[in-house]
Motif scaffolding. Sequence first.
Motif, PDB file in Angstrom:
ATOM      1  N   UNK A 132       0.838  -1.191   0.000  1.00 25.68           N
ATOM      2  CA  UNK A 132       0.000   0.000   0.000  1.00 25.68           C
ATOM      3  C   UNK A 132       0.870   1.236   0.000  1.00 25.68           C
ATOM      4  N   UNK A 133       0.341   2.312  -0.537  1.00 25.53           N
ATOM      5  CA  UNK A 133       1.091   3.560  -0.691  1.00 25.53           C
ATOM      6  C   UNK A 133       1.238   4.268   0.644  1.00 25.53           C
ATOM      7  N   UNK A 134       2.461   4.683   0.960  1.00 28.68           N
ATOM      8  CA  UNK A 134       2.702   5.430   2.198  1.00 28.68           C
ATOM      9  C   UNK A 134       2.123   6.838   2.096  1.00 28.68           C
ATOM     10  N   UNK A 135       2.338   7.492   0.963  1.00 28.44           N
ATOM     11  CA  UNK A 135       1.811   8.850   0.804  1.00 28.44           C
ATOM     12  C   UNK A 135       0.287   8.846   0.871  1.00 28.44           C
ATOM     13  N   UNK A 136      -0.343   7.784   0.363  1.00 30.35           N
ATOM     14  CA  UNK A 136      -1.795   7.691   0.462  1.00 30.35           C
ATOM     15  C   UNK A 136      -2.277   7.580   1.894  1.00 30.35           C
ATOM     16  N   UNK A 137      -1.575   6.794   2.714  1.00 28.53           N
ATOM     17  CA  UNK A 137      -1.964   6.668   4.128  1.00 28.53           C
ATOM     18  C   UNK A 137      -1.725   7.980   4.873  1.00 28.53           C
ATOM     19  N   UNK A 138      -0.632   8.657   4.540  1.00 29.60           N
ATOM     20  CA  UNK A 138      -0.349   9.939   5.191  1.00 29.60           C
ATOM     21  C   UNK A 138      -1.411  10.975   4.818  1.00 29.60           C
ATOM     22  N   UNK A 139      -1.765  11.059   3.538  1.00 30.37           N
ATOM     23  CA  UNK A 139      -2.780  12.017   3.115  1.00 30.37           C
ATOM     24  C   UNK A 139      -4.138  11.688   3.726  1.00 30.37           C
ATOM     25  N   UNK A 140      -4.433  10.414   3.883  1.00 29.80           N
ATOM     26  CA  UNK A 140      -5.678  10.022   4.537  1.00 29.80           C
ATOM     27  C   UNK A 140      -5.702  10.502   5.979  1.00 29.80           C
ATOM     28  N   UNK A 141      -4.599  10.315   6.676  1.00 29.42           N
ATOM     29  CA  UNK A 141      -4.528  10.742   8.073  1.00 29.42           C
ATOM     30  C   UNK A 141      -4.717  12.246   8.205  1.00 29.42           C
ATOM     31  N   UNK A 142      -4.056  13.018   7.352  1.00 26.20           N
ATOM     32  CA  UNK A 142      -4.194  14.476   7.439  1.00 26.20           C
ATOM     33  C   UNK A 142      -5.602  14.923   7.043  1.00 26.20           C
ATOM     34  N   UNK A 143      -6.217  14.250   6.085  1.00 30.87           N
ATOM     35  CA  UNK A 143      -7.590  14.608   5.699  1.00 30.87           C
ATOM     36  C   UNK A 143      -8.565  14.366   6.839  1.00 30.87           C
ATOM     37  N   UNK A 144      -8.391  13.256   7.547  1.00 26.36           N
ATOM     38  CA  UNK A 144      -9.274  12.972   8.684  1.00 26.36           C
ATOM     39  C   UNK A 144      -9.070  14.001   9.790  1.00 26.36           C
ATOM     40  N   UNK A 145      -7.829  14.375  10.057  1.00 23.63           N
ATOM     41  CA  UNK A 145      -7.568  15.375  11.093  1.00 23.63           C
ATOM     42  C   UNK A 145      -8.170  16.727  10.720  1.00 23.63           C
ATOM     43  N   UNK A 146      -8.126  17.082   9.444  1.00 31.21           N
ATOM     44  CA  UNK A 146      -8.743  18.336   9.021  1.00 31.21           C
ATOM     45  C   UNK A 146     -10.259  18.276   9.171  1.00 31.21           C
ATOM     46  N   UNK A 147     -10.852  17.136   8.835  1.00 32.16           N
ATOM     47  CA  UNK A 147     -12.296  16.983   9.009  1.00 32.16           C
ATOM     48  C   UNK A 147     -12.673  17.071  10.486  1.00 32.16           C
ATOM     49  N   UNK A 148     -11.887  16.424  11.337  1.00 35.93           N
ATOM     50  CA  UNK A 148     -12.166  16.477  12.775  1.00 35.93           C
ATOM     51  C   UNK A 148     -12.027  17.900  13.308  1.00 35.93           C
ATOM     52  N   UNK A 149     -11.052  18.630  12.810  1.00 36.32           N
ATOM     53  CA  UNK A 149     -10.884  20.026  13.233  1.00 36.32           C
ATOM     54  C   UNK A 149     -12.110  20.851  12.875  1.00 36.32           C
ATOM     55  N   UNK A 150     -12.675  20.625  11.688  1.00 34.80           N
ATOM     56  CA  UNK A 150     -13.893  21.335  11.301  1.00 34.80           C
ATOM     57  C   UNK A 150     -15.051  20.991  12.238  1.00 34.80           C
ATOM     58  N   UNK A 151     -15.162  19.713  12.575  1.00 28.78           N
ATOM     59  CA  UNK A 151     -16.261  19.292  13.444  1.00 28.78           C
ATOM     60  C   UNK A 151     -16.144  19.934  14.818  1.00 28.78           C
ATOM     61  N   UNK A 152     -14.929  20.025  15.354  1.00 32.53           N
ATOM     62  CA  UNK A 152     -14.738  20.561  16.700  1.00 32.53           C
ATOM     63  C   UNK A 152     -14.972  22.065  16.765  1.00 32.53           C
ATOM     64  N   UNK A 153     -14.918  22.743  15.650  1.00 35.42           N
ATOM     65  CA  UNK A 153     -15.139  24.198  15.660  1.00 35.42           C
ATOM     66  C   UNK A 153     -16.597  24.568  15.427  1.00 35.42           C
ATOM     67  N   UNK A 154     -17.477  23.576  15.319  1.00 39.36           N
ATOM     68  CA  UNK A 154     -18.903  23.849  15.110  1.00 39.36           C
ATOM     69  C   UNK A 154     -19.564  24.108  16.461  1.00 39.36           C
ATOM     70  N   UNK A 155     -20.174  25.264  16.607  1.00 40.40           N
ATOM     71  CA  UNK A 155     -20.875  25.612  17.848  1.00 40.40           C
ATOM     72  C   UNK A 155     -22.363  25.308  17.772  1.00 40.40           C
ATOM     73  N   UNK A 156     -22.945  25.444  16.581  1.00 38.67           N
ATOM     74  CA  UNK A 156     -24.386  25.288  16.453  1.00 38.67           C
ATOM     75  C   UNK A 156     -24.704  24.624  15.124  1.00 38.67           C
ATOM     76  N   UNK A 157     -25.589  23.637  15.151  1.00 39.01           N
ATOM     77  CA  UNK A 157     -26.025  22.926  13.951  1.00 39.01           C
ATOM     78  C   UNK A 157     -27.478  23.294  13.687  1.00 39.01           C
ATOM     79  N   UNK A 158     -27.731  23.863  12.502  1.00 36.95           N
ATOM     80  CA  UNK A 158     -29.081  24.258  12.117  1.00 36.95           C
ATOM     81  C   UNK A 158     -29.511  23.383  10.949  1.00 36.95           C
TER      82      UNK A 158
END
Length: 719
Positions: free
Chosen positions: A675-701
């Motif tokens: 399996x590709x190392x760069x692919x696993x690294x990019x996956x990890x960073x993408x998930x962390x960016x998604x989690x960062x977006x989720x944690x900055x949400x104060x209100x869901x409408x």
Amino acid sequence: MAAAGSVKAALQVAEVLETIVSGCVGPEGRQVLCTKPTGEVLLSRDGGRLLEALHLEHPLARMMVACVSSHLRKTGDGAKTFIIFLCHLLRGLHAVTDKEKDSLTSKNIQTHGRYWKNCCQWKFISQALLTFQTQILDYVMDQHLSRHFLSIFSSSTKERTLCRSSVELLLGAYFRGRVGRNNHAFISQLMCDYFFKCMACESGFEEVCELVDDCFVELNVGVTGLPVSDSRIIPGLVLHRDFSVYCPADGDIRIVLVTETIQPLFSTSGTEFILNSEEQFQTSQFWIIERTKVIMQHLQSQNVKLLLSSVKQPDLVIYYARLYSISVVECLSSEEISVIQRIISLYPIVLPQASSQFDISNNALVKFCKPLILRSKRYVHLGLISTCLFIPHCIVLCGPVQGLVKQHEDALHGAFKMLQQLFKDLDLSYMIQVSDQNYALRPLIYKNTTESNHLLEIGSIQRPNQGTVVENKDGLAETQRHVKIYSNMVVPSVELETHIPCATPKVSPTDTYQTDETLRCLSPHKTKIIDDPDLCIECNSTNSTTENSRLEISYENVKITKIAGKGSTFPVRNKSLEMGTAQNYCFSSIPAGCVLPVGGNFEILLNYYLLNYAKKCQQSEIAMVSTIIANAVLGIPKILYKSKNGNRSFPQVYIRALHALQTNQPMVSIHTGLESVSGRYQLLTSVLQCLTKILTIDLVIDIKRQPQEIYDLDSEEEL
């Protein structure tokens, strides 16, 4: 309806998505049956297709799936792993913050407990995640995981030459997670054969992947009603059109491309043509007919046998084309024209406005031009003679139903995206020092006004009596104290195993001292291993007071940034470095072609080194985030080994891997594939960016329907 954003709500959503995709993970994963609102049935184990087929109402669910889709468009792989990893991260954060909320805060924040709990908790953690991603992760990848990397390139040559057996292992593992068990071996071999047939030379893999990724729709033909085993590779280019005029021709065929009608018009756009009598009208028509005839005769005289047109040609042009034995293909899309231009460098001819004779310099030769019939549909089959490193071939994908054909198309397209990312050097933010000539590291020269046996303070870091490499006249290094500096990151109070130069100091041409530690300096084309020297410190003063300590370092092309409240400095990228003016610094990267054995090796390695880092880290929030991420990445190997027993179960595999790492022995994988190392690294960073977006949400409408816009009847626009 509005609801407060929280990790608990996001976790509930992620767990539902995890339930859907977790059963499809790995070579033993099952297929999922989905029924769309239109009545269409989807049977697939492709995580991206399953998530996109869901009808989601919760805003957080739509946000997660949007992040997965964005990641897939770039890398082509990792949809199921994305959801599973994100779910484990949310589960870990929820467990930690439920029990030890106060332990996550610094001393300053603990004095405002209520404010912290209500407002700052998740934003503080999101900042810690961002710090981890941009600073800690790249260091761990470069300094620890890199020693375990394998290469997909052949080691027998100096240049990058692909090893076919390694490519087969890589593609085999990729398709086992995307295609059904009955077809994954056949599709994997088909993909591998196509990839190598399209390469004009051994070094053309990058251009091939880029072109196929950009033009995959035009290079692929889907046929329903046939078994998958009828899929095959066809040399040349298949146009998704039929001939308007077909005239068989032997030998090499000269073709031209037009983007306008050959028959002249009465008037051009923006002008008008005035006729005063019937005679003028007949005269104009006669001129148009003669003009069209002359142009087609001229094409015939230039031995043009095929006319490709992006517009529909009038009946008069079709008549003369048939009369002069010129085949015509009309209404080509802009994408099809782009593919032809990239392969054979053919550009549209410009028709003259007045003269009947014109030079047809923009033409090309094709080996053959013939109709192709697949089932009941007709296509145009061209034998293009390539002028680039891509030898044109098309894949004909067959299947009993359209859904299965589409699934194989998506899997093949994703494989080319994965290969395209694999064949690129992935830049990291970790920086190492190299020499100007042969990329050999040079020592850093420091001038300290204090004696060498006292504290040396850099920002907020104090390293008492840890050994300084001192320059002497004999060229020998006397070890008294080690100064460890971290590049492009907030310096943690952790003693690590390797030295990380952080700036571009004044270089001493002589009296260098080098250790056996090695760092990777990665150029865009070759991967080189270079030695990492200790930091050389020159002490010239006898003053022993630390208050008068003065550190003089000559920085070139490196910008030093002060962090408020932390008392530490660290270098960041400067524009002159990016422009290449400073040649004695190199930003590390994951080399092109780096792979690891499948079966959770990347996750186990990352878990091991992150836990070691967290144990030594004195910054509580970074240690906490590192531990949560280290535990979360094990979610994938746990699922992979869920059905295994005995020595093949996850606890046994994990224990053997830890023992191998602790005793410096190679890890053994029970799975076959890479399996590709760069692919696993990019996956990890993408998930962390998604989690960062989720944690900055104060209100869901949640808005069930779009509000109707009310227009003023007397608005200025209507007036």
